[in-house]
Design an enzyme around this catalytic site. Sequence first.
Site, short mmCIF file in Angstrom:
data_model
loop_
_atom_site.label_atom_id
_atom_site.label_comp_id
_atom_site.label_asym_id
_atom_site.label_seq_id
_atom_site.Cartn_x
_atom_site.Cartn_y
_atom_site.Cartn_z
N ASP A 280 49.88 11.51 -2.34
CA ASP A 280 48.69 10.67 -2.24
C ASP A 280 47.57 11.26 -3.10
O ASP A 280 47.75 11.44 -4.30
CB ASP A 280 48.31 10.55 -0.75
CG ASP A 280 47.22 9.54 -0.46
OD1 ASP A 280 47.54 8.34 -0.36
OD2 ASP A 280 46.05 9.94 -0.34
N HIS B 125 54.61 6.05 4.48
CA HIS B 125 53.80 6.74 3.48
C HIS B 125 53.82 8.26 3.66
O HIS B 125 53.87 9.01 2.69
CB HIS B 125 52.36 6.23 3.59
CG HIS B 125 51.38 6.90 2.67
ND1 HIS B 125 51.47 6.82 1.30
CD2 HIS B 125 50.28 7.66 2.93
CE1 HIS B 125 50.46 7.49 0.75
NE2 HIS B 125 49.73 8.01 1.72
#
Length: 292
Positions: free
Chosen positions: A107, A272
């Site tokens: 991320d 994620h």
Amino acid sequence: MNPRINGFDHQRVTVADGVALHAAVGGSGSPIVLLHGFPQTHLMWRHVAADLAADHTVICPDLRGYGASDKPAATDPDVYAKRTMADDIVALARALGHDRFALAGHDRGALVAVRAGLDHPEAVTHLAALDVLPTLDMWDVLRGTSAAVGFHLYLMAQPPGLPEQLIAANPDAFFGHFLDIWTRDPDAIPAEVRAAYLTASRAAVPSIVADYRASAGIDVEHDTADRAAGRQLRMPVSVLQQDWGAALGFDAAGRWRAWAADLHHRTVSCGHFMAEEAPAEVVKALRALLTR
């Protein structure tokens, strides 16, 4: 007691004037640095780091502005530019005795890793990015109503003042929203770890917003200049990500290939937070990358 990475020591290392990073360090062998994402800290790597430490020196810092690392005021756009944050990581590794190291980021940490790879190819031997697109491509693929999935990107891109006030009014609701909706296996982030993430994020609202604001400003300028100059990542690169390309209508591997000639790209079926949801899969990918 706050959760920790088993067997790792914790250090504070000065990386720039008035800025020190907190880092968990463990293992021995060739070095690999692991960079966390939003809204997390170095703790997200707890499973992966413990495995890799069997034969690598593993360095897990909190990024500038996050966790227990320093959070300088964003007095100018450079303070939270990914270029500055990447310089932090290279300085951290050197301070710990490593002029060359492998680098993996998730991320926000992946954006820092990419910038480190572009700016410091002499230092970064291998690079892995988890569930992100390079900054320019991220903005380019968010179109129409599908862009609603990235509402936080637009919120935190606004001028200083309003985003910070809105988020600070109920930070646990804001940061907790992403921990909840981006996780397919809620058990992957147990209550004590979730609480640690929320506590850290609650104390870092201005710096987290500044990090995101940079990605809508100065980071775009830096990436645009690199693209115009034809600069690419020279080291072997591995990318793991969810199938956002199918969801939003873009060729994820193609986007990455424009930045990295030596690319292994793979989609995953977990959520994620893959280092917590599928740590064995992430470790396997990182070990494979390190053999290239």
